[in-house]
Design an enzyme around this catalytic site. Structure first.
Site, short mmCIF file in Angstrom:
data_model
loop_
_atom_site.label_atom_id
_atom_site.label_comp_id
_atom_site.label_asym_id
_atom_site.label_seq_id
_atom_site.Cartn_x
_atom_site.Cartn_y
_atom_site.Cartn_z
N HIS A 107 -12.76 -4.62 5.10
CA HIS A 107 -12.37 -3.21 5.11
C HIS A 107 -13.00 -2.55 6.78
O HIS A 107 -12.20 -1.88 7.27
CB HIS A 107 -12.74 -2.51 3.86
CG HIS A 107 -12.57 -1.17 4.01
ND1 HIS A 107 -13.41 -0.21 4.24
CD2 HIS A 107 -11.35 -0.33 3.82
CE1 HIS A 107 -13.02 1.03 3.98
NE2 HIS A 107 -11.81 0.82 3.65
N CYS A 111 3.20 -7.48 11.70
CA CYS A 111 2.14 -6.23 11.33
C CYS A 111 0.77 -6.58 10.98
O CYS A 111 0.02 -5.83 10.51
CB CYS A 111 2.86 -5.17 10.72
SG CYS A 111 3.12 -5.78 8.86
#
Lengths: 868, 868
Positions: free
Chosen positions: A442, A821
C-alpha cells in the site's frame, strides 16, 4: 597518444574457456605487438639500457564496476631500473614509479586477482600506505612529492619485504612476468564477484568478455614540466558546453583520482570553490592547453558525444592516454542531448538514446546531495519504493503527521505498514518509511503515485509505538528526531542530510519529451484517481487515464460520507438493505466521476469497477462500528457476526472484483448509472467525455457477458431518459492467468483489455504482493530471480501470457485496444516489452509518465513499429 | 406392438428453429404416417364410427429429467366418443379414458408446455384430482375403479369446466388439435427449464433435439381381461438374471407408476413384502406371461443389455408398448456387466462402458437407504465433500468425538471449519459437517482421502459452541441429537435414517476392476499419507503413490513429538537454532518415511517436500506455546513476536513450498537425508524401494536447480557412506501457472512432473480454495461456471496450461513422467482429460482408485492410445 595495442575479447574468452592456460596465439600476439610498439619510442620492453615501460588496463567496458584498475609502470625490474635512471638522469622519478608499481601490482594482481580476501579489510595496499605514511612522518614530508629519491628507494625495499610477508610471494622481478600478471588480472576481473553481479543485474552476457590495452608509458611524474590530468569535453554536472577538467603537475594518473592532492582546474570554467586560488593548465602550460582544447573539439566531432579523456604531459609534450564516452548526471545528460541534437552533432534518435530513464528521473524529484551521501553510511536498507530523497522528523501516526505539517514541520511517517486510513498522514509527510511490505505494498503504491519518497520493507527497522521510538542498525531514535531517506535506492540515513532540489528547468524536460514524442509509437496514459494526479500527468504529456479506481473516493479527504454509505452497503444482509445503501452512495459516486471526466475532457478515462474485497472497508475503530450499527439498526453483536462472515483466508483470491458484481448485480448497476449520468450531464454542458468501463478480476467469459449486459442495459435507460449518446466502451482487466488464456472468448464482448500486471504477476508466480517481500529479496540476492517481477514484467512467464492474450484477443477483434495499467507500466524494460508485443498504450503513475515516454521512444528506435 | 410412427429429431430442430410454426414437411409426414398406422387396426383417427386413439410420447432421450410424460387416449372428442362406446360396448371404459385424457392433456400440454406457472403450486392436475376425490367421497368409492360410467361421464363435464375456468381455454374437442398439441408439448419440453438445466450439467448439446412417438392405443382398462405393466429384463436392484416386473388389472400405464394402487408382481422373483399375498401375472394370465417371458429373452439378445419394458394386455392379447435400456443401481450395474460379458451378450468393452463411475462408487460406501431418503426432506444442503451416507450423534469437539466413539457411540462432528488439530476427532466420527469451506477445504480433503462421509460449506448451518447447539433450516439441535448425512449429494437430514451397508461383494468389485485393468492405458496411483491409506489403495489396485506429504507426520496420532521439534525449528531465529531443531526432528522423519517405503515395497513412492506455510504449525493453545518458549529459552513476548512475523495476508501465495527450501536449505537437506537414509536401510534389508522426491510450489527453473543440487549432493554423501545405490528420481509439482509455462526449462533438471491441480486451479482462476465457496456456488447455480473447477479440471483454462506443459516438458525430456495428484485425479471427466493429453498416471484418494480405474478404461475405449 603513446603507442599501444589491444588484445581482443575473443582471446580473452578463449583464455577463460581454457582455464587460465595461455593459448599459443595469445603469447605470440603479445610478443609481436610488443615489438611493433617498441619501434616508435625506440625503446625495448625489458631492455637494460633503453627500457620501455607500459601500462596495462581493461580495454573494453572498463568503467563497469569490478573491472581492474590500470597498472602503470609495468616493466620496472632490478634489470631495467639502472638503465632508466641513466636514461632519465632522474632517480627520484624512477623510484617513485617503482613504488607505485609495487603498490598497484601487489594490490590488484597479487591480491585481488588471486582472490585473496584480506582479514579485517586490511589489504596489502593499505599496509603499504601505512609504511609510506610512517616514512613521510619520519621525514616531516607533507606530500609524497616531498620524499627524496633515497626515501623512495628505501620504500621500495620495505614494500617488497611486506609483500613477501603478507602475500607469501616475491614481488615479480621479471618484466614479462609483470606483463602477463597484469593481463591475467584484467581477464580475472571480468569474472570477479562484483563484475558478475553487475552483469547479472544489468543483463549483460558474460560471453562478451573484456579486452586488454597495453600501452607505452608517458610520464607525468618526471618533474615540473610534467603533468597528468582527466577531463570531460562538456560539464558532466550541468551539461554546459564548456571544456571541463583537472590536472596535477609532477604526478601519475592515479594521484588525480585518489584525492590525496587537490588537483588544479584546467581552465576557468573548471574552477571550483576548492580550487579558486590555483593556477589553471591554460595559465601554466598554455601551448599544451591549446592543443588539448583543439583535441577536445576534434574528439566530439568524431565521436558525436561528450567524452571523458585522460592525458599526460611529459616534459612539455602532450600525450592522450585514453578517451571514452563520459558519465554524466541526469540534468547534464538531458541538456547535452538537446544541445547536441541542435548542434547537429548527433541525430534526434541518438539524443533520445543518450538519456537513461534513471537520469530523466533525477529531474523529477529532489535528491539527497550525492556529495553528502558519498560521505555517510546508511543506517538501514529497504526497498526503493518511492523516488528521490527526503528528510524530516520522525512521527508515528497519520494524525501527528498532519498536525506537525500544519505546524510547519517536515516529517517522515514511520509505520509497520500503512493502510488506507493513513492516507492523509502520508500525504502530509515528506516521506514514508515502513518495516514491512514489498514494492507493491500500500505504502509503495501510494507513494509512487504521488512521486513521493518512500522506503518500504526495511527489515532491520523495529518500531516501538508505545515508547514512540524506532530502532534501526543498532541506533534508537525517538519522535521528532531527524531522518533522511534515499527512496531511489532504499537507503535510510540518521540525521538531516543536505538536499538538491528537483530541477526547476521544466523547459528542459519539456523540450526533451518533445523529442521523444516525435519518435515513439506506443501511447502513454496514466493511472490517476484524483484531479491533482490527472493534472500532473497531463502536464507531463499523458494521453489518457488507463486506471481510475472507482473506489478511490472511499480513501482520503472527504471520504467519510461515501465511506459510511459503502459500509452500510457492505453490512447489508438483504438486497433491499443493500439497495437503500447504494441509493445513498449514488450521488457522491456520480459527483466524483463527473469531476474526473471533466478534468480529463477530450481524453479517454478508464473507470475500473469496484475491485477490493469488501472486508477491506470494514471499520476497525469501535466508534465507527457503533455509528454503523445505529444506522443499520442492528446490534454490535450482529454487526460483528456480519463483519466476521466477510473475513477471508486469502482475500487476494477471494470475493472481489467482478465476483462482487455477479453476486450483487445491484452494485454494477449503480456504478454504471453513476458513470452514464455523469457523462450525460457533461455532454449536455458541452464537455467531450470518453468513459471506458473496465471490469476487474475476470477469469470467465460468462462473467464479462453477465456484467456487460447490465452495463449496456443501464446505458440504454440513461441514454433514452436523457436523450444523449455517450461514446463509451466496455473492457476488462487481464489480471488472472485464465483471462489471458481465454482472451479469444473475452474479446467477443469486450472492446478493450488492460493488463493488471500486479495481480497477473501474483497469480502467475503464486506470489502474494503482501507477503512475498520476505523471500523475494533473498531470491534476487541469490540470483534465482534476475529482478523483482513486481518492478519489471517477467517476460518469460507473465510476458508469455501477455503475448498469448494479445494474439488471441486481436484474432477475435481486430481493433481491440490493449494497454497495461500495472505498476510495471512505468518501468523502461517493461515499456520496451509492451512496445514489442504491440500494446496500444502503457498507463503508469503520473511521475513515471516522462520515464515511460522516454522508454517508448527508445523502444521505437531499437525496433520500429507502425503507429497504432 | 401396436403400430406407430416417429417424428425425427431433425424435424424437431427445424420446428424449433422456426419458432413454433409447423413446417409443411412435418404436417405432411404426420398425415401420411397416420394413414399408414390406421391400416393395421382398421380404425381411423378422428373417425366417428370406428375411431382410433393414439398415445403421444417423447421418442428419444425420454428418460431425461424434464421430458414430457406420455399423453394417452389422444383422439377422444364428442365426435368419437359415441362411436367408441358403440364399438366397445363399454361406456365406463370410454369415459375413464376420456377423464384420463383431460387430466393429462390439461396438465402437460395446456399448462406446462404453455409455460403457465400455477399459483401456490396448485396446478390444474391437482385441482382436477380434488374434484375426483370429492366424487369418490360422495359415492363412497375406495378406488377409481369403483366409479361408474355415469360418475366418470359426470366427472369429464366437471373437468372441462374447471379447465376452462383455470386455464381460460376450452379443452380441445378436435382430434387433430389434440394430436398437434401433444406433439408440440414434446418438443416444448426439450426446451423447458428443467431439461435445459440438466443438459447443461451433463454437457448434452441442445441441438440433438428429441423425437415424438405417435402410437395406436392398446387398452389395459377395458375390464378384467385387460392389464398394463412395466418390467425389467433383469433385477435392476441386484443385477440378478431374473425377469422382474409389476402390473395392474384393468388399468392404464400411468396407474402403475403413480402408486395409487399397489401393483401385482409379474412372477415369484418380483414378489416383495408389500405384494406377498397378491396373484402374479404368471398365475392370472399364464399364456400372456409366457409370451412376455419369451419376448424378454429375445429383447436382451437383440439389444445386448438389460431393458425396461412397458406392456398392455387388451382383452387377453399382449401388446408391447416400448422398450429402452433400463436404469439400475450400482451393484446391479456391476453384476450385470460382468454377467453379460460372461454370457457373451456383450463385449468386455461394452461391459466396462455400462457401469458409470457413480454406480461403481455406490459399491464403496454405505449410503442412506434411498427409499427412506425419498420420503424425507433435507433440512440443509452443503457441498458433497465426502462420499456415501452416515448417521450419528452431534458432537462439537475432536476430544468429544474420540471420547464418545470410545464409549461405543456413532458421532457426527460439527464445526465451523476443521484444522489439522481436529484430525483424531474427524477419524473417530462417522461423518463431518462444516459450516464453511469448499470442496478442497481441509475437512473435504481429509474426508475424501479416507472415503468418509462429509458435507462442507453448509451455508444455513449456525453453530453455537457455547450453548452446544446447531441451528439449520430453522431447527435447533443439541449435542447428542441424531443427524444423517448424504455426503454424495451434500444433504443434511434431521434424525437417524435407515442405512444400506457398503457392498461386501469385494469379489464383484475385483472382478469388474480386472475387466477394466485389461483395457486401460493410463496408470492409477494414489495419494496416501499413512500405511492404512496405502493398504486400502493397494487393495483397490493402485500402482504407486503419487503424493506422500512429508509433513503428514505432524498431523494425527503420534504427531506430538515431531510437531514439537518442527515448531522449535519454525520459531528458530538463527541458522544454528534451526539446525539443532532439525537434528531433533530427523529421527522421526526418517522413521515415518521408512515405514511408508516398506509398506509400498516395489512401487514408486512420490514424497513431496515440506509444502505448507510455516505459520500453519504455530500452536494456538497457550500451554503449547509456553512449552515451546521454555524449550527455546525465550520469553512469551519474544515467541509472540516471532509467531506474528510469520503471519501472512495471503498465505496460499506466501512463504511456502520450495520457497522455504530456498531460504532454509537446511530443511531440504534434512528431508533428503531422511529419505535416502531410510531407503538405504531398507535396501540393506533386502527391500525394493523407489523413492521419488517432489519439489512443491515451483515457479522458476532456478528453484529446482537450487534444490536438486542439494538433493543430489546429499544422495552422493549417503550413497557413499552407506555403500548402496538408490533408484531415485527428482521431480516437481506443477501447481503454479508459471511452472506450466516454463515446463521446457524445468524438464532440463526434473525427471517427472506432477500436476497439483488444486493449487493450479486456484492460481489460474485466482480462486482461493478457502474463500471461493461463497461465490462459486452462485456461479454454478447461475450457470457462469458449468462445474466447480476444484471438482473437475477446467479444460479450457487449467487444461490448456496442462497441455502446454506436457508438450513443452516432453520436448526437452522425451521420457518425462507426468502425472496428476490433485483432487481431480479421481474425477472421471478429469481422468478422461488426463488420458487424452497423454499423462502417465493419475493419483487420487484411495477410495477414488476404483473410479479412476473405471474412468481410465472407458477413456481407452473411447479414444485408444498406446500404452505408456
Amino acid at each position: 597518444m603513446p603507442p599501444g595495442f589491444t588484445l581482443t575479447t575473443e582471446i580473452c574468452t578463449y583464455y577463460w574457456a581454457n582455464k587460465r592456460s595461455y593459448p599459443k596465439g595469445l603469447t605470440q600476439d603479445v610478443e609481436k605487438n610488443l615489438r611493433k610498439m617498441e619501434d616508435l619510442p625506440g625503446k625495448k620492453f625489458g631492455d637494460a639500457e633503453n627500457p620501455l615501460l607500459v601500462s596495462v588496463r581493461s580495454g573494453a567496458r572498463s568503467s563497469m564496476p569490478g573491472m581492474m584498475e590500470t597498472i602503470l609502470n609495468c616493466g620496472l625490474t632490478t634489470q631495467t631500473i639502472p638503465g632508466l635512471i641513466k636514461l632519465t638522469n632522474n632517480p627520484r622519478f624512477v623510484y617513485d614509479a617503482y613504488r607505485r608499481l609495487i603498490m598497484m601490482y601487489s594490490d590488484v594482481v597479487m591480491e585481488k586477482a588471486a582472490g585473496i580476501e584480506p582479514a579485517d579489510d586490511m589489504g596489502i595496499r593499505r599496509q603499504l600506505e601505512r609504511i609510506m605514511d610512517a616514512m613521510k612522518q619520519a621525514r616531516g614530508a607533507k606530500s609524497d612529492t616531498d620524499l627524496s629519491a633515497d626515501d623512495l628507494k628505501e620504500l621500495t625495499v620495505q614494500f617488497k619485504a611486506k609483500v613477501k610477508e603478507v602475500l607469501g610471494k616475491e614481488f615479480p622481478d621479471n618484466h614479462m612476468d609483470q606483463l602477463w600478471g597484469s593481463i591475467g588480472a584484467v581477464f580475472a576481473s571480468w569474472m570477479g564477484k562484483r563484475a558478475v553481479a553487475y552483469r547479472r543485474i544489468e543483463g549483460i552476457p558474460g560471453e562478451w568478455g573484456t579486452a586488454v590495452n597495453v600501452q607505452a608509458m608517458a610520464f607525468g611524474n618526471m618533474g615540473e614540466s610534467c603533468a597528468t590530468g582527466v577531463g570531460f569535453t562538456r560539464n558532466p554536472g550541468t551539461g554546459e558546453n564548456a571544456f571541463y577538467g583537472e590536472f596535477l603537475v609532477n604526478a601519475q594518473g592515479e594521484d588525480v583520482v585518489a584525492g590525496i592532492r587537490t588537483p588544479n582546474p584546467i581552465n576557468e570554467s573548471s574552477r571550483s570553490e576548492q580550487s579558486k586560488d590555483m593556477k589553471t593548465l591554460e595559465q601554466l602550460m598554455p601551448a599544451c592547453y591549446k592543443e588539448l582544447a583543439n583535441i577536445r573539439k576534434k574528439l566530439e566531432k568524431h565521436y558525436h558525444d561528450m567524452l571523458d579523456i585522460e592525458f599526460t604531459i611529459e616534459n612539455g609534450k602532450l600525450y592522450m592516454l585514453q578517451c571514452r564516452v563520459g558519465k554524466r548526471n541526469g540534468p547534464a545528460a538531458v541538456k547535452m542531448a538537446i544541445d547536441m541534437a541542435k548542434e547537429r552533432l548527433c541525430s534526434k534518435e541518438d539524443a533520445v538514446n543518450r538519456v537513461t530513464p534513471s537520469q530523466l528521473d533525477e529531474l523529477l524529484h529532489p535528491v539527497i546531495d550525492p556529495k553528502a551521501e558519498a560521505k555517510t553510511k546508511a543506517m538501514g536498507k529497504g526497498l526503493p519504493a518511492g523516488p528521490g530523497g527526503a528528510r524530516g522528523q520522525i512521527v508515528f501516526t497519520a494524525a501527528d503527521a498532519v498536525a506537525w505539517k500544519k505546524a510547519g514541520k517536515d516529517v517522515i511517517i514511520c509505520r509497520e505498514e500503512t493502510n488506507p486510513e493513513d492516507i492523509e498522514g502520508m500525504r502530509a509527510a515528506q516521506a514514508i518509511l515502513t518495516a514491512r511490505g514489498g514494492m507493491t505494498s500500500h505504502a509503495a503504491l501510494v507513494a509512487r503515485g504521488w512521486g513521493k519518497c518512500c522506503v518500504v520493507g526495511c527489515a532491520g527497522l523495529h518500531i516501538d509505538l508505545a515508547a514512540k521510538t524506532i530502532t534501526i542498525g543498532g541506533v534508537t531514535l525517538k519522535e521528532g528526531d531527524w531522518l533522511s531517506l534515499n527512496g531511489s535506492k532504499g537507503l535510510v540515513y540518521n540525521g538531516k542530510m543536505d538536499m538538491l532540489d528537483a530541477s526547476e528547468s521544466n523547459e528542459l524536460l519539456n523540450e526533451f519529451l518533445k523529442l521523444c514524442n516525435g519518435i515513439r509509437a506506443l501511447k502513454v496514459w496514466t493511472n490517476a484517481d484524483t484531479p491533482e494526479d490527472a493534472a500532473t500527468a497531463r502536464k507531463f504529456g499523458a494521453e489518457g487515464i488507463g486506471l481510475f479506481r472507482i473506489e478511490h473516493m472511499f480513501y482520503g479527504k472527504g471520504a467519510d460520507e461515501p465511506l459510511f454509505h459503502l459500509r452500510k452497503m457492505i453490512m447489508s444482509k438483504t438486497a433491499d438493505e443493500r439497495k437503500a445503501a447504494l441509493n445513498d452512495l449514488f450521488p457522491s459516486m456520480k459527483k466524483s466521476i463527473k469531476e474526473t471526466l471533466k478534468n480529463m475532457e477530450g481524453l479517454h478515462v478508464t473507470i475500473r469497477l469496484m475491485d477490493p474485497p469488501l472486508h477491506e472497508f470494514v471499520p476497525q475503530q469501535k466508534d465507527k462500528l457503533e455509528q454503523l450499527g445505529q444506522a443499520l439498526g442492528i446490534s454490535m453483536e450482529e454487526l460483528e457476526t456480519r463483519a466476521n462472515a466477510l473475513h477471508e483466508t486469502n482475500p487476494m483470491m477471494g470475493h472481489r472484483g467482478v465476483r462482487l458484481g455477479v453476486t450483487y448485480p445491484e452494485i454494477t448497476e449503480m456504478e454504471a448509472r453513476a458513470i452514464f449520468e455523469a457523462a450525460a450531464d457533461l455532454i449536455k454542458e458541452g464537455t467531450k467525455v470518453f468513459p471506458d468501463i473496465m471490469i476487474p478480476v475476470v477469469s470467465l467469459d460468462t462473467e464479462v457477458k453477465h456484467q456487460s449486459e447490465i452495463i449496456h442495459r443501464v446505458y440504454g435507460e440513461v441514454s433514452k431518459a436523457r436523450g444523449v449518446k455517450i461514446p463509451y466502451m466496455v473492457g476488462t482487466m487481464i489480471e488472472i492467468p485464465r483471462a489471458a488464456l481465454q482472451a479469444g472468448k473475452l474479446a467477443e464482448t469486450m472492446q478493450f483489455f488492460s493488463f493488471g500486471t500486479n495481480d497477473l504477476t501474483q497469480m502467475t508466480f503464486g506470489y502474494s504482493r503482501d507477503d512475498s517481500g520476505v523471500f523475494l529479496k533473498e531470491y534476487t540476492e541469490k540470483g534465482l530471480l534476475p529482478v523483482d517481477p513486481f518492478q519489471s514484467i517477467d517476460q518469460d512467464g507473465v510476458g508469455e501470457l501477455i503475448k498469448f492474450c494479445v494474439e488471441r484477443g486481436r484474432k477475435t477483434r481486430k481493433d481491440l485496444k490493449v494497454g497495461i495499467c500495472g505498476e510495471q507500466g512505468g518501468d523502461p524494460a517493461s515499456v520496451d516489452f509492451c512496445h514489442n508485443v504491440g500494446l496500444n498504450y502503457v498507463s503508469c503513475s503520473p511521475f513515471r509518465v516522462p520515464i515511460a515516454i522516454l522508454a517508448a521512444a527508445q523502444s521505437q528506435i531499437r525496433k520500429p513499429r507502425k503507429n497504432k
